[in-house]
Design a protein around this motif. Structure first.
Motif, PDB file in Angstrom:
ATOM      1  N   ILE A  95       0.844  -1.207   0.000  1.00 38.82           N
ATOM      2  CA  ILE A  95       0.000   0.000   0.000  1.00 38.82           C
ATOM      3  C   ILE A  95       0.876   1.252   0.000  1.00 38.82           C
ATOM      4  N   TRP A  96       2.021   1.182  -0.659  1.00 36.15           N
ATOM      5  CA  TRP A  96       2.901   2.333  -0.719  1.00 36.15           C
ATOM      6  C   TRP A  96       2.243   3.482  -1.487  1.00 36.15           C
ATOM      7  N   SER A  97       2.602   4.698  -1.118  1.00 40.14           N
ATOM      8  CA  SER A  97       2.056   5.889  -1.778  1.00 40.14           C
ATOM      9  C   SER A  97       2.405   5.865  -3.262  1.00 40.14           C
ATOM     10  N   GLY A  98       1.477   6.374  -4.069  1.00 36.44           N
ATOM     11  CA  GLY A  98       1.681   6.353  -5.511  1.00 36.44           C
ATOM     12  C   GLY A  98       2.403   7.566  -6.061  1.00 36.44           C
ATOM     13  N   ASP A  99       2.744   8.521  -5.176  1.00 30.31           N
ATOM     14  CA  ASP A  99       3.510   9.686  -5.611  1.00 30.31           C
ATOM     15  C   ASP A  99       4.745   9.818  -4.736  1.00 30.31           C
ATOM     16  N   LEU A 100       5.783  10.472  -5.267  1.00 28.15           N
ATOM     17  CA  LEU A 100       7.070  10.494  -4.585  1.00 28.15           C
ATOM     18  C   LEU A 100       7.037  11.314  -3.301  1.00 28.15           C
ATOM     19  N   LEU A 101       6.351  12.463  -3.313  1.00 25.25           N
ATOM     20  CA  LEU A 101       6.289  13.248  -2.085  1.00 25.25           C
ATOM     21  C   LEU A 101       5.563  12.476  -0.989  1.00 25.25           C
ATOM     22  N   GLY A 102       4.552  11.704  -1.349  1.00 26.42           N
ATOM     23  CA  GLY A 102       3.874  10.857  -0.381  1.00 26.42           C
ATOM     24  C   GLY A 102       4.795   9.797   0.192  1.00 26.42           C
ATOM     25  N   LEU A 103       5.609   9.178  -0.663  1.00 30.21           N
ATOM     26  CA  LEU A 103       6.577   8.195  -0.186  1.00 30.21           C
ATOM     27  C   LEU A 103       7.536   8.812   0.831  1.00 30.21           C
ATOM     28  N   LEU A 104       7.954  10.065   0.565  1.00 27.70           N
ATOM     29  CA  LEU A 104       8.865  10.752   1.475  1.00 27.70           C
ATOM     30  C   LEU A 104       8.149  11.152   2.767  1.00 27.70           C
ATOM     31  N   ALA A 105       7.005  11.792   2.633  1.00 28.83           N
ATOM     32  CA  ALA A 105       6.300  12.312   3.799  1.00 28.83           C
ATOM     33  C   ALA A 105       5.851  11.205   4.740  1.00 28.83           C
ATOM     34  N   ASN A 106       5.525  10.027   4.203  1.00 30.69           N
ATOM     35  CA  ASN A 106       5.047   8.911   5.017  1.00 30.69           C
ATOM     36  C   ASN A 106       6.167   7.967   5.449  1.00 30.69           C
ATOM     37  N   GLY A 107       7.402   8.329   5.150  1.00 32.76           N
ATOM     38  CA  GLY A 107       8.534   7.500   5.563  1.00 32.76           C
ATOM     39  C   GLY A 107       8.601   6.153   4.871  1.00 32.76           C
ATOM     40  N   GLU A 108       8.060   6.060   3.655  1.00 33.72           N
ATOM     41  CA  GLU A 108       7.972   4.776   2.959  1.00 33.72           C
ATOM     42  C   GLU A 108       9.147   4.504   2.020  1.00 33.72           C
ATOM     43  N   LEU A 109       9.916   5.529   1.681  1.00 30.84           N
ATOM     44  CA  LEU A 109      10.960   5.336   0.679  1.00 30.84           C
ATOM     45  C   LEU A 109      12.035   4.367   1.169  1.00 30.84           C
ATOM     46  N   THR A 110      12.390   4.435   2.446  1.00 32.18           N
ATOM     47  CA  THR A 110      13.393   3.519   2.994  1.00 32.18           C
ATOM     48  C   THR A 110      12.926   2.070   2.889  1.00 32.18           C
ATOM     49  N   GLU A 111      11.659   1.823   3.227  1.00 33.76           N
ATOM     50  CA  GLU A 111      11.104   0.470   3.123  1.00 33.76           C
ATOM     51  C   GLU A 111      11.066   0.006   1.673  1.00 33.76           C
ATOM     52  N   LEU A 112      10.664   0.904   0.778  1.00 32.09           N
ATOM     53  CA  LEU A 112      10.610   0.557  -0.644  1.00 32.09           C
ATOM     54  C   LEU A 112      12.002   0.215  -1.165  1.00 32.09           C
ATOM     55  N   ASN A 113      13.010   0.984  -0.772  1.00 33.56           N
ATOM     56  CA  ASN A 113      14.368   0.723  -1.227  1.00 33.56           C
ATOM     57  C   ASN A 113      14.890  -0.600  -0.674  1.00 33.56           C
ATOM     58  N   ALA A 114      14.538  -0.919   0.583  1.00 39.90           N
ATOM     59  CA  ALA A 114      14.951  -2.210   1.159  1.00 39.90           C
ATOM     60  C   ALA A 114      14.331  -3.363   0.376  1.00 39.90           C
ATOM     61  N   TRP A 115      13.041  -3.206   0.008  1.00 43.66           N
ATOM     62  CA  TRP A 115      12.387  -4.225  -0.830  1.00 43.66           C
ATOM     63  C   TRP A 115      13.095  -4.356  -2.173  1.00 43.66           C
TER      64      TRP A 115
END
Length: 287
Positions: A35-55
């Protein structure tokens, strides 16, 4: 990992750069039950980019090759994201550039300025020469993108709060600035005076030192080229310095200075080339 924002179906959506093209985050979500954010600012603001990169670094890289991708030639890039919380810049940060400008910044006190979000454009968008100026220049710069809310960050910890890096172009109305040094902010605030993209590259994929070249290119010809070892103020110093003045937020962008600027005329094509990154290109037009 490399991530972009692309224009599709009337929206600007985040996509991961894969071997054969760009895979939308929404495509990854559907295939991987995420359920990762579909836009880049959302990925950053929600702290999801680190998890996405680990995946991505674990199994995701190979999984992407099995998913539907938008071919590179068909993708229409947008700015990495709209409405950054803050856009900051550092001036005269390369030794040769500072010498050319006869500028000697005080120790530990770099020249800095802000740009409004309304100055932001993306790859392929036109830089519009405003009627108030008859001498506009462009400068290629490494852009730092902040990935965590932070304050009073030490230089030793600075890389831990950086989400990634991206090519940027910083435009300046030089004739306005020349009238009075206090007009620096005014000279840099016009619409289309900040270009940003096409890829955000996470720190684990970035080059270091002399391998990290920065090049201002005009109409296909290299005008200025240097590497990050020639910066007066390093990237960790810059992040630490700004964090001591203000709280940094996910999506903040900090430009790190240029090896040189080029004057712009209508129909020019100006580029920021950073070693190992996809180039950022923009045409130039009159208002």
């Amino acid at each position: 990992m490399r991530i972009a924002s692309i224009k599709i179906d009337g929206a600007e959506k985040a996509a991961i750069v894969a071997g054969d093209g760009l895979v939308l985050i929404e495509t990854v979500n559907a295939a991987q039950n995420k359920i990762w954010s579909g836009d880049l600012l959302g990925l950053l603001a929600n702290g999801e980019l680190t998890e996405l990169n680990a995946w991505y670094r674990n199994a995701g890289r190979s999984i992407l090759d099995q998913l539907e991708a938008i071919p590179f030639g068909s993708a229409r890039y947008a700015p990495l994201f709209r409405q950054p919380p803050k856009i900051w810049g550092i001036g005269a940060n390369y030794i040769a550039k500072a010498e050319q400008m006869a500028v000697t910044p005080p120790d530990g006190e770099p020249i800095c300025f802000m740009k409004p979000a309304t100055s932001l454009i993306g790859p392929g968008d036109a830089i519009i020469l405003p009627e108030q100026s008859n001498r506009v220049t462009a400068e290629a710069e490494i852009g730092i993108v902040i990935g965590a809310t932070c304050k009073h960050v030490s230089e030793a910890d600075a890389m831990n709060v950086i989400a990634g890096f991206a090519p940027t172009l910083d435009m300046t109305a030089q004739d306005i600035h020349a009238r009075n040094p206090r007009f620096l902010g005014r000279a840099k605030c016009f619409d289309t005076f900040f270009s940003f993209g096409p890829h955000l590259v996470t720190p684990d994929e970035c080059p270091v030192g002399e391998q990290w070249t920065v090049e201002t290119v005009l109409n296909g010809k290299s005008a200025y080229k240097s590497d990050s070892t020639n910066m007066i103020y390093s990237i960790p110093f810059i992040v630490s310095y700004f964090s001591r003045m203000m709280t940094l937020q996910p999506g903040d962008v900090i430009m790190t200075g240029t090896p040189g600027s080029v004057p712009l005329s209508p129909n020019d094509i100006v580029e920021c080339r950073i070693g190992g990154f996809e180039p950022l290109r923009n045409p130039v037009a009159l208002a």
